[in-house]
Design a protein around this motif. Sequence first.
Motif, PDB file in Angstrom:
ATOM      1  N   TYR A   8      44.267  25.572  44.761  1.00 38.63           N
ATOM      2  CA  TYR A   8      43.128  26.244  44.674  1.00 38.63           C
ATOM      3  C   TYR A   8      43.432  27.880  45.083  1.00 38.63           C
ATOM      4  O   TYR A   8      43.303  28.547  44.449  1.00 38.63           O
ATOM      5  N   LYS A   9      44.492  27.686  46.055  1.00 39.68           N
ATOM      6  CA  LYS A   9      44.891  29.117  46.742  1.00 39.68           C
ATOM      7  C   LYS A   9      45.914  29.798  45.292  1.00 39.68           C
ATOM      8  O   LYS A   9      45.609  30.802  45.085  1.00 39.68           O
ATOM      9  N   ILE A  10      46.691  28.917  44.751  1.00 38.81           N
ATOM     10  CA  ILE A  10      47.357  29.177  43.691  1.00 38.81           C
ATOM     11  C   ILE A  10      46.640  29.698  42.493  1.00 38.81           C
ATOM     12  O   ILE A  10      46.925  30.841  41.856  1.00 38.81           O
ATOM     13  N   PHE A  11      45.708  29.038  42.268  1.00 34.86           N
ATOM     14  CA  PHE A  11      44.592  29.207  40.887  1.00 34.86           C
ATOM     15  C   PHE A  11      44.106  30.490  41.411  1.00 34.86           C
ATOM     16  O   PHE A  11      43.975  31.291  40.164  1.00 34.86           O
ATOM     17  N   TYR A  12      43.616  30.832  42.561  1.00 35.21           N
ATOM     18  CA  TYR A  12      43.061  32.141  42.932  1.00 35.21           C
ATOM     19  C   TYR A  12      44.031  33.247  42.564  1.00 35.21           C
ATOM     20  O   TYR A  12      43.271  33.999  41.725  1.00 35.21           O
ATOM     21  N   TYR A  13      45.174  33.143  42.812  1.00 36.42           N
ATOM     22  CA  TYR A  13      46.295  34.373  42.587  1.00 36.42           C
ATOM     23  C   TYR A  13      46.480  34.369  41.245  1.00 36.42           C
ATOM     24  O   TYR A  13      46.556  35.544  40.488  1.00 36.42           O
ATOM     25  N   VAL A  14      46.625  33.260  40.341  1.00 32.87           N
ATOM     26  CA  VAL A  14      47.021  33.246  39.079  1.00 32.87           C
ATOM     27  C   VAL A  14      45.632  33.870  38.371  1.00 32.87           C
ATOM     28  O   VAL A  14      45.962  34.816  37.271  1.00 32.87           O
ATOM     29  N   ALA A  15      44.523  33.328  38.724  1.00 35.29           N
ATOM     30  CA  ALA A  15      43.333  34.124  37.969  1.00 35.29           C
ATOM     31  C   ALA A  15      43.071  35.605  38.394  1.00 35.29           C
ATOM     32  O   ALA A  15      42.768  36.324  37.620  1.00 35.29           O
ATOM     33  N   LYS A  16      43.644  35.866  39.558  1.00 35.29           N
ATOM     34  CA  LYS A  16      43.195  37.282  40.111  1.00 35.29           C
ATOM     35  C   LYS A  16      44.132  38.315  39.222  1.00 35.29           C
ATOM     36  O   LYS A  16      43.737  39.388  38.797  1.00 35.29           O
ATOM     37  N   LYS A  58      44.243  33.809  30.840  1.00 35.66           N
ATOM     38  CA  LYS A  58      42.955  34.074  30.578  1.00 35.66           C
ATOM     39  C   LYS A  58      42.267  32.823  31.209  1.00 35.66           C
ATOM     40  O   LYS A  58      42.846  31.694  31.122  1.00 35.66           O
ATOM     41  N   LEU A  59      40.967  32.896  32.015  1.00 31.39           N
ATOM     42  CA  LEU A  59      40.418  31.953  32.338  1.00 31.39           C
ATOM     43  C   LEU A  59      39.461  31.163  31.500  1.00 31.39           C
ATOM     44  O   LEU A  59      38.815  32.090  30.251  1.00 31.39           O
ATOM     45  N   THR A  60      39.503  29.862  31.064  1.00 28.14           N
ATOM     46  CA  THR A  60      38.543  29.303  30.201  1.00 28.14           C
ATOM     47  C   THR A  60      37.134  29.278  30.779  1.00 28.14           C
ATOM     48  O   THR A  60      37.033  29.871  32.002  1.00 28.14           O
ATOM     49  N   PRO A  61      36.000  28.910  30.204  1.00 28.46           N
ATOM     50  CA  PRO A  61      34.755  28.974  31.047  1.00 28.46           C
ATOM     51  C   PRO A  61      34.652  28.096  32.106  1.00 28.46           C
ATOM     52  O   PRO A  61      34.008  28.515  33.044  1.00 28.46           O
ATOM     53  N   GLU A  62      35.191  26.890  31.895  1.00 27.05           N
ATOM     54  CA  GLU A  62      35.537  26.276  33.173  1.00 27.05           C
ATOM     55  C   GLU A  62      36.215  26.799  34.417  1.00 27.05           C
ATOM     56  O   GLU A  62      35.874  26.684  35.381  1.00 27.05           O
ATOM     57  N   GLY A  63      37.349  27.385  33.979  1.00 28.55           N
ATOM     58  CA  GLY A  63      37.938  28.107  35.032  1.00 28.55           C
ATOM     59  C   GLY A  63      37.286  29.316  35.429  1.00 28.55           C
ATOM     60  O   GLY A  63      37.333  29.633  36.980  1.00 28.55           O
ATOM     61  N   LYS A  65      33.952  29.390  35.990  1.00 25.94           N
ATOM     62  CA  LYS A  65      33.101  28.602  37.001  1.00 25.94           C
ATOM     63  C   LYS A  65      33.797  28.506  38.334  1.00 25.94           C
ATOM     64  O   LYS A  65      33.337  28.693  39.272  1.00 25.94           O
ATOM     65  N   LEU A  66      34.791  27.896  38.161  1.00 26.84           N
ATOM     66  CA  LEU A  66      35.828  27.358  39.383  1.00 26.84           C
ATOM     67  C   LEU A  66      36.156  28.676  40.160  1.00 26.84           C
ATOM     68  O   LEU A  66      36.133  28.652  41.394  1.00 26.84           O
ATOM     69  N   PHE A  67      36.662  29.873  39.341  1.00 27.21           N
ATOM     70  CA  PHE A  67      36.899  30.951  40.088  1.00 27.21           C
ATOM     71  C   PHE A  67      35.913  31.585  41.009  1.00 27.21           C
ATOM     72  O   PHE A  67      36.304  31.996  42.161  1.00 27.21           O
ATOM     73  N   ARG A  68      34.731  31.590  40.393  1.00 30.81           N
ATOM     74  CA  ARG A  68      33.834  32.102  41.405  1.00 30.81           C
ATOM     75  C   ARG A  68      33.598  31.234  42.680  1.00 30.81           C
ATOM     76  O   ARG A  68      33.456  32.159  43.687  1.00 30.81           O
ATOM     77  N   HIS A  69      33.844  30.098  42.728  1.00 28.36           N
ATOM     78  CA  HIS A  69      33.604  29.526  43.983  1.00 28.36           C
ATOM     79  C   HIS A  69      34.817  29.690  44.738  1.00 28.36           C
ATOM     80  O   HIS A  69      34.797  29.687  46.027  1.00 28.36           O
ATOM     81  N   VAL A  70      36.161  29.408  43.944  1.00 32.89           N
ATOM     82  CA  VAL A  70      37.342  29.531  44.938  1.00 32.89           C
ATOM     83  C   VAL A  70      37.465  30.802  45.452  1.00 32.89           C
ATOM     84  O   VAL A  70      37.927  30.843  46.731  1.00 32.89           O
ATOM     85  N   VAL A  74      38.574  31.369  49.305  1.00 27.17           N
ATOM     86  CA  VAL A  74      39.806  32.011  49.669  1.00 27.17           C
ATOM     87  C   VAL A  74      39.636  33.373  50.286  1.00 27.17           C
ATOM     88  O   VAL A  74      40.248  33.282  51.385  1.00 27.17           O
ATOM     89  N   GLU A  75      38.762  34.001  49.904  1.00 21.96           N
ATOM     90  CA  GLU A  75      38.374  35.455  50.753  1.00 21.96           C
ATOM     91  C   GLU A  75      37.843  35.042  51.954  1.00 21.96           C
ATOM     92  O   GLU A  75      38.282  36.061  52.885  1.00 21.96           O
ATOM     93  N   GLN A  76      36.799  34.344  52.123  1.00 21.20           N
ATOM     94  CA  GLN A  76      36.414  33.966  53.454  1.00 21.20           C
ATOM     95  C   GLN A  76      37.580  33.409  54.363  1.00 21.20           C
ATOM     96  O   GLN A  76      37.705  33.904  55.558  1.00 21.20           O
TER      97      GLN A  76
END
Length: 304
Positions: A8-16, A58-63, A65-70, A74-76
């Motif tokens: 999830y941490k890796i996903f956060y930075y890839v998406a960011k 780019k994020l898919t629609p599923e991506g 949704k997941l990114f908003r929660h991840v 991660v930031e907390q």
Amino acid sequence: MNVTYDYYKIFYYVAKYHSFTKAASVLMNSQPNITRSMNNLEHELGCRLLLRSNRGVKLTPEGEKLFRHVALAVEQIQAGEEELRMEQSLKSGQVSIGASETALHGLLLHKLGEFHREYPGVRIRISNQTTPQAILALKNGTVDFTVITNPSGIRIPLKETPLKQFREILVGGPQFSGLSEKTWDLGELEPYSFVCMDKKSRSYELYGDFFLEHGLTLEPDLEAATMDQVLLMVKNGLGIGFLPEEFARDALDKHEIFRIPLHGEPPKRSICLIQDMERPLSVAAKKLTELLCGPDTTASSSPF
């Protein structure tokens, strides 16, 4: 589903950063590892999260949704880690102290000044209380530790560490200045009005015992909630009373009050640190207690 936080941490930075390369650089990892982790995450979740192209990720629609929660998680976590780092370095934090008036004026304010100059980012909250109130606050966990005057009457798991000794003196206002011209037995002063701390205070207990040692009963004409009130009452001629010598020094120097010498002086008292040994201290609170217990104060026999 067994997805590790690292994915999830890796996903956060890839998406960011919309980039595998940038994420690998920030995380100090290799791009193949980043790609493999994202493939594993998509496999575990059973859906496509990222769309790769020559122009980036780019994020898919599923991506999305997941990114908003991840991102929130991660930031907390990062904020919590940063807060801990700041507190460990004493650049932030808070210390809550319960303090009796005598302890506050006699030692604590001076030491807090030293501590604040060294660690200005640490917030200090002081509750000015009687000794019983300060001990109750410590037991209830509303303060980190207390600095009070003995006798404290504490029991395990509370621990008392003497910090500084002082002695109290008997004083009177200008109306009683004649009493300063000789040394008295306590019994000879029984006809005069006495001002004392209230019956709920440890000081009242101490002087009750002191009077009994001289075959007398403590029966104050006036009771005060604080040492400041005792001093005001004495200044205004309402009676004679006991005050820490240094606390009374300014009024003595201005001849607003006068010392009344006694053959049997009251016993020495101590300003003490009280800690709950079952409750660990924060880094900031521990550092402050170390300052309070330093060699310049521990077991000192000088007044205030």
